[in-house]
Design an enzyme around this catalytic site. Sequence first.
Site, short mmCIF file in Angstrom:
data_model
loop_
_atom_site.label_atom_id
_atom_site.label_comp_id
_atom_site.label_asym_id
_atom_site.label_seq_id
_atom_site.Cartn_x
_atom_site.Cartn_y
_atom_site.Cartn_z
N ASN A 121 -6.07 4.54 -6.90
CA ASN A 121 -7.26 5.14 -6.30
C ASN A 121 -8.23 5.56 -7.40
OD1 ASN A 121 -8.95 5.74 -4.21
ND2 ASN A 121 -8.23 7.84 -3.97
N GLY A 128 -13.41 -1.00 -7.14
CA GLY A 128 -14.70 -0.37 -6.81
C GLY A 128 -14.72 0.40 -5.51
N GLY A 129 -13.55 0.80 -4.98
CA GLY A 129 -13.53 1.61 -3.76
C GLY A 129 -14.26 0.91 -2.63
N THR A 142 -9.43 0.79 -9.43
CA THR A 142 -8.54 -0.18 -8.84
C THR A 142 -8.62 -1.34 -9.81
OG1 THR A 142 -9.05 0.71 -6.67
CG2 THR A 142 -8.36 -1.57 -6.70
N THR A 193 -4.00 -0.55 -7.09
CA THR A 193 -4.77 0.67 -7.34
C THR A 193 -3.93 1.92 -7.48
OG1 THR A 193 -6.62 1.98 -6.49
CG2 THR A 193 -5.09 1.16 -4.87
N ARG A 234 0.85 -1.19 0.00
CA ARG A 234 0.00 0.00 0.00
C ARG A 234 0.89 1.25 0.00
NH1 ARG A 234 -5.03 1.80 -1.18
NH2 ARG A 234 -6.06 2.88 0.51
N ASP A 260 -7.60 8.45 0.57
CA ASP A 260 -8.16 7.33 1.34
C ASP A 260 -7.93 7.50 2.84
OD1 ASP A 260 -9.57 5.84 -0.46
OD2 ASP A 260 -8.01 4.35 -0.82
N SER A 281 -7.68 1.02 3.30
CA SER A 281 -8.17 0.57 1.99
C SER A 281 -9.42 -0.28 2.15
CB SER A 281 -7.07 -0.25 1.32
OG SER A 281 -7.54 -0.84 0.14
N SER A 282 -10.11 -0.49 1.04
CA SER A 282 -11.24 -1.44 1.03
C SER A 282 -10.91 -2.66 0.19
CB SER A 282 -12.47 -0.76 0.41
OG SER A 282 -12.85 0.33 1.18
N1 GLY Z 1 -8.34 3.27 -3.27
C1 GLY Z 1 -9.35 2.36 -3.01
C2 GLY Z 1 -9.05 1.48 -1.86
O1 GLY Z 1 -7.90 1.23 -1.58
O2 GLY Z 1 -9.94 1.04 -1.20
#
Ligand code: GLY
Length: 575
Positions: free
Chosen positions: A406, A478-479, A386, A404, A112, A428, A457-458
């Site tokens: 983002n 998809g965030g 992503t 990603t 990340r 984020d 993150s998601s």
């Molecule tokens: N940028 C989207 C995530 O990391 O959740």
Amino acid sequence: MNKAVFYYLTLFILLISCKSSQKNIGVSAGVNPFHYSITKKVIAENGAVVSAHPLASKVGLEILKQGGNAIDAVIATQLALAVVYPNAGNIGGGGFMVARLNSGETIALDYREMAPAKANRDMYLEAGGNANTDKSQLGHLSSGVPGTVAGLFASHKYARLPFEKLIQPAIELAEKGYAISVTEAKALNAIKDDLVQYNSITPVFIKPADWKKGDTLIQKELANTLKRIKEKGQPGFYEGETARLIVEEMIRGNGIISYDDLKNYKAKFRTPHSFDYKNYLIIGMPMPSSGGLLLNQMMKMIENRNIAAMGFHSTEAVQLMTEVQRRAFADRAEYMGDADFYKVPVSMLTNDIYLQERMKSYNPDKATPSSTIKPGMLLRAESEETTHLSVIDKEGNAVAVTTTLNNSYGSRTVVGGAGFFMNDEMDDFSIKPGVPNLYGAVGGEANAIMPGKRMLSSMTPTIVLQDNKPYIVLGTPGGTTIPTQVFQTLVNILEFNMSTEDAVYKPKFHHQWLPDEIMYEKGFPPTVKASLEKMGYTFGKERTGIGRTEIIKVLPGGKFEAVADIRGDDSAEGW
Ligand code: GLY
């Protein structure tokens, strides 16, 4: 056959093979960057790769065929995506890898992005205290220190082929170019104004006329950057010429990433977030991704409620799934962030009694307004853009990677002279308590900005084991919708017994606590929507597509069923 006929026939065959080898990229005989097609489903015996772009999936497949294992294929596919899928494939962003090796070892690798040393919690606040989301979402100041290249090298210890071989297809795709798809052409045209605004050195992604399907995209500067990585390894990105180009780009646009930030970046191996669901073991990503923990909470909140009897897209099932999504996301906002900086109460948030308590306010007859759902009381004595790829090989190594920038095309800033997009991942973080990020998610102290910290993150790269063997490998972009889509795809397969295609392709929905509304995809049943509205639910805008799930399922008998999402150019390959 007489001699003359034989001569001309031989000459003809030679000419044909010569012509096609010019088109194909050198180390990847099966990859023709100017003539390729999309495959949505394959059944394979020896290995499979599913990613957001057919050329990248083909590169991964070639690596498997040439003796690479799933990790080799994942590395080569990510590098190819950095070239052919610039809106999310990247070397200027970050990601997560979850793997289950045939030895039984499970891996969670965190690459990340990281807040630069000069970052601080109020860096996006204006004089009056208002948050400036333009600065956290666009341009130089929105970028975290990229992690992808460190991640590729960290994962390489599990690979079999030399890194130089894995990066070569990406170099050739960048140097010789490839024909862009209609989707890519439209996406590049849509960001032209931003590209002009956030770049002082004109990148190759801008051209006077509009992009159109079939145009060749050649990225010489990116090819040179990839060659430096090939020659020098990780320092080819984080030090020397590439670092100089990144830092100079930052200076041109008032960004804050420094030489030291780059040199100090490290990918981190973490303990996967794993949990049981009925007869399955689900392996996911731990912090700084909320994905594994959210999936765990949602799955456990439905586990004893016989959702299978309610039926797919029934009002009852959609309502139950919405309510568990709401409760999990309320916890995300309060408790989740980089666990190296903030003590995330993972075991309490996944405790059975805690989750039962969370569901006490669930009423099958009406909506529970988000205003009445607070983050849970802990049981103390306690692109949106992503991209995901799934790979499996014949030895039984299974790998799920989500990576990603983002937003699509990240910060929209391309590093001058180095040819790649930088991320806008700083958004984020919770840039101010209660201020929604790009995906409408809110947060607080747990996810506040601190130097060296990784933003929450998601992303939810996930592997499901059955009888201690890989059964499903999946993930999606998809965030904030990522964990809820992985959740729905798994419920569709494990509970509603749906085919893999239906599980992925059927319309999805999403609730994330705030805003208090159900986001839904075109095709979501209007009768269910109307029933839920009567029960007090609010629906947001209809969306044309939620995410792009890439999935591999192991069939009885051991063959691999690889399915690429229909929501984009996504493509599955196998052999
Ligand atoms: N940028 C989207 C995530 O990391 O959740």
